[in-house]
Each structure stands twice: as structure tokens, then as C-alpha cells.
Motif scaffolding. Structure first.
Motif, PDB file in Angstrom:
ATOM      1  N   TRP A 253       3.191   1.233  -3.463  1.00 38.14           N
ATOM      2  CA  TRP A 253       2.661   1.124  -4.808  1.00 38.14           C
ATOM      3  C   TRP A 253       1.277   1.766  -4.953  1.00 38.14           C
ATOM      4  O   TRP A 253       1.056   2.585  -5.845  1.00 38.14           O
ATOM      5  CB  TRP A 253       2.594  -0.356  -5.196  1.00 38.14           C
ATOM      6  CG  TRP A 253       2.138  -0.597  -6.589  1.00 38.14           C
ATOM      7  CD1 TRP A 253       2.604  -0.022  -7.728  1.00 38.14           C
ATOM      8  CD2 TRP A 253       1.096  -1.472  -6.995  1.00 38.14           C
ATOM      9  NE1 TRP A 253       1.919  -0.491  -8.807  1.00 38.14           N
ATOM     10  CE2 TRP A 253       0.994  -1.389  -8.386  1.00 38.14           C
ATOM     11  CE3 TRP A 253       0.256  -2.326  -6.301  1.00 38.14           C
ATOM     12  CZ2 TRP A 253       0.074  -2.131  -9.102  1.00 38.14           C
ATOM     13  CZ3 TRP A 253      -0.658  -3.069  -7.032  1.00 38.14           C
ATOM     14  CH2 TRP A 253      -0.745  -2.968  -8.412  1.00 38.14           C
ATOM     15  N   LEU A 254       0.340   1.439  -4.103  1.00 40.09           N
ATOM     16  CA  LEU A 254      -1.036   1.892  -4.278  1.00 40.09           C
ATOM     17  C   LEU A 254      -1.226   3.378  -3.968  1.00 40.09           C
ATOM     18  O   LEU A 254      -1.869   4.106  -4.731  1.00 40.09           O
ATOM     19  CB  LEU A 254      -1.983   1.056  -3.416  1.00 40.09           C
ATOM     20  CG  LEU A 254      -2.060  -0.431  -3.773  1.00 40.09           C
ATOM     21  CD1 LEU A 254      -2.960  -1.160  -2.785  1.00 40.09           C
ATOM     22  CD2 LEU A 254      -2.543  -0.632  -5.187  1.00 40.09           C
TER      23      LEU A 254
ATOM     24  N   ALA B   9       0.331   5.796  -6.604  1.00 33.96           N
ATOM     25  CA  ALA B   9      -0.462   5.756  -7.838  1.00 33.96           C
ATOM     26  C   ALA B   9      -1.765   6.529  -7.667  1.00 33.96           C
ATOM     27  O   ALA B   9      -2.191   7.249  -8.568  1.00 33.96           O
ATOM     28  CB  ALA B   9      -0.748   4.307  -8.229  1.00 33.96           C
ATOM     29  N   ALA B  10      -2.394   6.400  -6.510  1.00 29.26           N
ATOM     30  CA  ALA B  10      -3.645   7.129  -6.256  1.00 29.26           C
ATOM     31  C   ALA B  10      -3.392   8.628  -6.196  1.00 29.26           C
ATOM     32  O   ALA B  10      -4.176   9.421  -6.732  1.00 29.26           O
ATOM     33  CB  ALA B  10      -4.276   6.643  -4.949  1.00 29.26           C
TER      34      ALA B  10
ATOM     35  N   ASN C 171       0.826  -1.206   0.000  1.00 28.74           N
ATOM     36  CA  ASN C 171       0.000   0.000   0.000  1.00 28.74           C
ATOM     37  C   ASN C 171       0.864   1.261   0.000  1.00 28.74           C
ATOM     38  O   ASN C 171       0.627   2.190  -0.768  1.00 28.74           O
ATOM     39  CB  ASN C 171      -0.930  -0.022   1.216  1.00 28.74           C
ATOM     40  CG  ASN C 171      -2.030   0.993   1.117  1.00 28.74           C
ATOM     41  OD1 ASN C 171      -2.363   1.450   0.037  1.00 28.74           O
ATOM     42  ND2 ASN C 171      -2.598   1.356   2.248  1.00 28.74           N
TER      43      ASN C 171
END
Length: 96
Positions: free
Chosen positions: A29-30, A33-34, A26
Motif C-alpha cells: 500500500w505505502l 502510493a509513494a 508497506n
């Protein structure tokens, strides 16, 4: 045989390991990107709003340039809810 205590410790350890792996994925990477997606969306919406405002200004400018001195005076005073009597002296001076 596996004892009840060992199974509980293994289960809790597995849950903690899975939680830690999810947090690392999280964070690395996540979430970036968000954030990137949100910033791109914000920039896009600002560009659309700027373009719309520019087109409205161009339309307003074209409208104002086509007005006579009298009509421009009347429009300005009416938008301020003032009497338009002072504009009467411009009625005959449209050619200037």
C-alpha cells in the motif's frame, strides 16, 4: 503462571509478527502510493518546465522577427565574440 522464557518468546514473536504485518502493508500500500506520487510530481515539473521553455522560445522568436538584417547579423556575431565588420554591407539592405 507464565514463565520468563514464555514471555520472552511471546514478546519476540509479537515483534516479528508486527514487523511482518508492517512490511506487508508497506509493500502493498505505502510504496506504490509513494511511487505514484513521485511520478505525478515529476510529470508535473516537466510540464511546467516545457511550458516555460515554450514561452521563452516564443518571446525569442518574436524578438528575432522584429530585428533588421543588420541587427540580426550584429547580434549573431557579438554572441560569438567576433567582429561585426562583415555586417556593414547589410546596413543599406534592410528593405529586402
Amino acid at each position: 503462571m507464565i514463565t520468563k522464557t514464555a514471555a520472552i518468546i511471546g514478546g519476540v514473536g509479537g515483534l516479528l509478527l508486527a514487523f511482518a504485518i508492517f512490511q506487508i502493508v508497506n509493500a502493498l500500500w505505502l510504496l506504490p502510493a509513494a511511487r505514484s506520487h513521485a511520478v505525478d510530481g515529476y510529470i508535473e515539473s516537466q510540464a511546467v518546465a516545457d511550458r516555460k521553455a515554450e514561452l521563452e522560445r516564443k518571446g525569442d522568436d518574436a524578438t528575432l522577427q522584429n530585428l533588421s538584417n543588420y541587427d540580426l547579423c550584429v547580434a549573431g556575431l557579438r554572441s560569438s565574440r567576433m567582429p561585426i565588420d562583415p555586417c556593414d554591407q547589410l546596413r543599406g539592405n534592410d528593405s529586402e
